[in-house]
Scaffold this motif. Sequence first.
Motif, PDB file in Angstrom:
ATOM      1  N   ASN A   1       2.603  -7.717   3.973  1.00 14.92           N
ATOM      2  CA  ASN A   1       1.252  -7.220   3.751  1.00 14.92           C
ATOM      3  C   ASN A   1       0.240  -8.351   3.610  1.00 14.92           C
ATOM      4  O   ASN A   1      -0.816  -8.182   3.041  1.00 14.92           O
ATOM      5  N   SER A   2       0.524  -9.512   4.208  1.00  7.75           N
ATOM      6  CA  SER A   2      -0.360 -10.659   4.046  1.00  7.75           C
ATOM      7  C   SER A   2      -1.712 -10.461   4.720  1.00  7.75           C
ATOM      8  O   SER A   2      -2.689 -11.086   4.335  1.00  7.75           O
ATOM      9  N   ASP A   3      -1.805  -9.610   5.731  1.00  9.52           N
ATOM     10  CA  ASP A   3      -3.079  -9.371   6.398  1.00  9.52           C
ATOM     11  C   ASP A   3      -3.820  -8.175   5.828  1.00  9.52           C
ATOM     12  O   ASP A   3      -4.908  -7.847   6.273  1.00  9.52           O
ATOM     13  N   THR A   4      -3.238  -7.512   4.851  1.00  5.95           N
ATOM     14  CA  THR A   4      -3.849  -6.324   4.279  1.00  5.95           C
ATOM     15  C   THR A   4      -5.044  -6.716   3.431  1.00  5.95           C
ATOM     16  O   THR A   4      -4.943  -7.544   2.540  1.00  5.95           O
ATOM     17  N   LYS A   5      -6.193  -6.121   3.719  1.00  5.32           N
ATOM     18  CA  LYS A   5      -7.395  -6.405   2.934  1.00  5.32           C
ATOM     19  C   LYS A   5      -7.490  -5.464   1.736  1.00  5.32           C
ATOM     20  O   LYS A   5      -7.945  -5.848   0.688  1.00  5.32           O
ATOM     21  N   ASP A   6      -7.063  -4.214   1.910  1.00  5.51           N
ATOM     22  CA  ASP A   6      -7.127  -3.223   0.846  1.00  5.51           C
ATOM     23  C   ASP A   6      -5.738  -3.069   0.238  1.00  5.51           C
ATOM     24  O   ASP A   6      -4.836  -2.536   0.860  1.00  5.51           O
ATOM     25  N   CYS A   7      -5.573  -3.541  -0.953  1.00 10.26           N
ATOM     26  CA  CYS A   7      -4.264  -3.513  -1.604  1.00 10.26           C
ATOM     27  C   CYS A   7      -4.066  -2.271  -2.466  1.00 10.26           C
ATOM     28  O   CYS A   7      -3.052  -2.151  -3.146  1.00 10.26           O
ATOM     29  N   SER A   8      -5.011  -1.358  -2.446  1.00 10.80           N
ATOM     30  CA  SER A   8      -4.952  -0.218  -3.346  1.00 10.80           C
ATOM     31  C   SER A   8      -3.763   0.699  -3.076  1.00 10.80           C
ATOM     32  O   SER A   8      -3.308   1.386  -3.974  1.00 10.80           O
ATOM     33  N   GLU A   9      -3.246   0.707  -1.854  1.00 13.03           N
ATOM     34  CA  GLU A   9      -2.135   1.611  -1.532  1.00 13.03           C
ATOM     35  C   GLU A   9      -0.799   0.880  -1.379  1.00 13.03           C
ATOM     36  O   GLU A   9       0.191   1.487  -1.013  1.00 13.03           O
ATOM     37  N   VAL A  10      -0.782  -0.408  -1.660  1.00 14.14           N
ATOM     38  CA  VAL A  10       0.440  -1.186  -1.544  1.00 14.14           C
ATOM     39  C   VAL A  10       1.236  -1.045  -2.834  1.00 14.14           C
ATOM     40  O   VAL A  10       0.691  -1.173  -3.930  1.00 14.14           O
ATOM     41  N   ILE A  11       2.520  -0.779  -2.697  1.00  7.25           N
ATOM     42  CA  ILE A  11       3.405  -0.662  -3.854  1.00  7.25           C
ATOM     43  C   ILE A  11       4.129  -1.990  -4.036  1.00  7.25           C
ATOM     44  O   ILE A  11       4.798  -2.467  -3.137  1.00  7.25           O
ATOM     45  N   CYS A  12       3.959  -2.597  -5.193  1.00  7.33           N
ATOM     46  CA  CYS A  12       4.558  -3.887  -5.491  1.00  7.33           C
ATOM     47  C   CYS A  12       5.652  -3.741  -6.544  1.00  7.33           C
ATOM     48  O   CYS A  12       5.659  -2.780  -7.308  1.00  7.33           O
ATOM     49  N   THR A  13       6.520  -4.733  -6.591  1.00  2.81           N
ATOM     50  CA  THR A  13       7.519  -4.773  -7.653  1.00  2.81           C
ATOM     51  C   THR A  13       6.846  -5.248  -8.939  1.00  2.81           C
ATOM     52  O   THR A  13       5.755  -5.810  -8.908  1.00  2.81           O
ATOM     53  N   ASP A  14       7.490  -5.039 -10.057  1.00  2.84           N
ATOM     54  CA  ASP A  14       6.982  -5.510 -11.346  1.00  2.84           C
ATOM     55  C   ASP A  14       7.384  -6.956 -11.610  1.00  2.84           C
ATOM     56  O   ASP A  14       7.063  -7.506 -12.655  1.00  2.84           O
ATOM     57  N   GLU A  15       8.073  -7.556 -10.674  1.00  4.46           N
ATOM     58  CA  GLU A  15       8.556  -8.916 -10.805  1.00  4.46           C
ATOM     59  C   GLU A  15       7.383  -9.902 -10.827  1.00  4.46           C
ATOM     60  O   GLU A  15       6.437  -9.770 -10.056  1.00  4.46           O
ATOM     61  N   PHE A  16       7.434 -10.875 -11.724  1.00  8.05           N
ATOM     62  CA  PHE A  16       6.435 -11.933 -11.784  1.00  8.05           C
ATOM     63  C   PHE A  16       7.012 -13.139 -11.053  1.00  8.05           C
ATOM     64  O   PHE A  16       8.049 -13.669 -11.441  1.00  8.05           O
ATOM     65  N   CYS A  17       6.353 -13.577  -9.977  1.00 13.56           N
ATOM     66  CA  CYS A  17       6.849 -14.685  -9.173  1.00 13.56           C
ATOM     67  C   CYS A  17       6.075 -15.959  -9.468  1.00 13.56           C
ATOM     68  O   CYS A  17       4.866 -15.929  -9.684  1.00 13.56           O
ATOM     69  N   SER A  18       6.796 -17.058  -9.465  1.00  8.82           N
ATOM     70  CA  SER A  18       6.156 -18.364  -9.597  1.00  8.82           C
ATOM     71  C   SER A  18       6.831 -19.313  -8.614  1.00  8.82           C
ATOM     72  O   SER A  18       7.980 -19.114  -8.220  1.00  8.82           O
ATOM     73  N   ILE A  19       6.092 -20.324  -8.227  1.00 12.39           N
ATOM     74  CA  ILE A  19       6.610 -21.335  -7.318  1.00 12.39           C
ATOM     75  C   ILE A  19       6.841 -22.583  -8.154  1.00 12.39           C
ATOM     76  O   ILE A  19       5.897 -23.152  -8.705  1.00 12.39           O
ATOM     77  N   GLY A  20       8.082 -22.971  -8.270  1.00 13.49           N
ATOM     78  CA  GLY A  20       8.442 -24.096  -9.114  1.00 13.49           C
ATOM     79  C   GLY A  20       9.024 -25.248  -8.325  1.00 13.49           C
ATOM     80  O   GLY A  20       9.564 -25.079  -7.235  1.00 13.49           O
ATOM     81  N   VAL A  21       8.898 -26.434  -8.892  1.00 12.40           N
ATOM     82  CA  VAL A  21       9.423 -27.651  -8.304  1.00 12.40           C
ATOM     83  C   VAL A  21      10.388 -28.272  -9.298  1.00 12.40           C
ATOM     84  O   VAL A  21      10.059 -28.425 -10.477  1.00 12.40           O
TER      85      VAL A  21
END
Length: 142
Positions: free
Chosen positions: A25-45
């Motif tokens: 859904n990277s090109d989606t402008k309207d996120c109101s109908e997108v269902i996401c997980t409750d997972e919190f993601c972070s990018i770590g090094v």
Amino acid sequence: MKNLLFFASLFFAILCTGCSSDKDNSDTKDCSEVICTDEFCSIGVKIKYEDDTSVVLDSYEVIEVATGKVRDVPNWGKEFNTYIIASDLDREDFAGKEIELQFVGKIGEKIVVTKNYVVSANCCHTYLLKGDEEIVLKERIP
């Protein structure tokens, strides 16, 4: 039995369309109908020496290359030996864009690592496009 099969198929179809990979859904402008997980993601090094021992930085910064802005990131490095460069807290700032970040790590006043990363976000999560999630230092810093 037909009703059960119909509802099972309908449920499966809804489940499959609601769950998508991070980049779907990277090109989606309207996120109101997108269902996401409750997972919190972070990018770590993770940073280590050649002998696999962890490098513990005294401080680090994550700088947005285009603007020079120092990003506010959680500093969990000493507890988890992972340095966060971006997370879902940045999702709105990064949504639909490719943002170049520079990670600068210090021991004392000496810069021991400088690496660039490219990150983006979709309606649900922030994700890494380019960059090493593990950095190996050859020289041991006292």
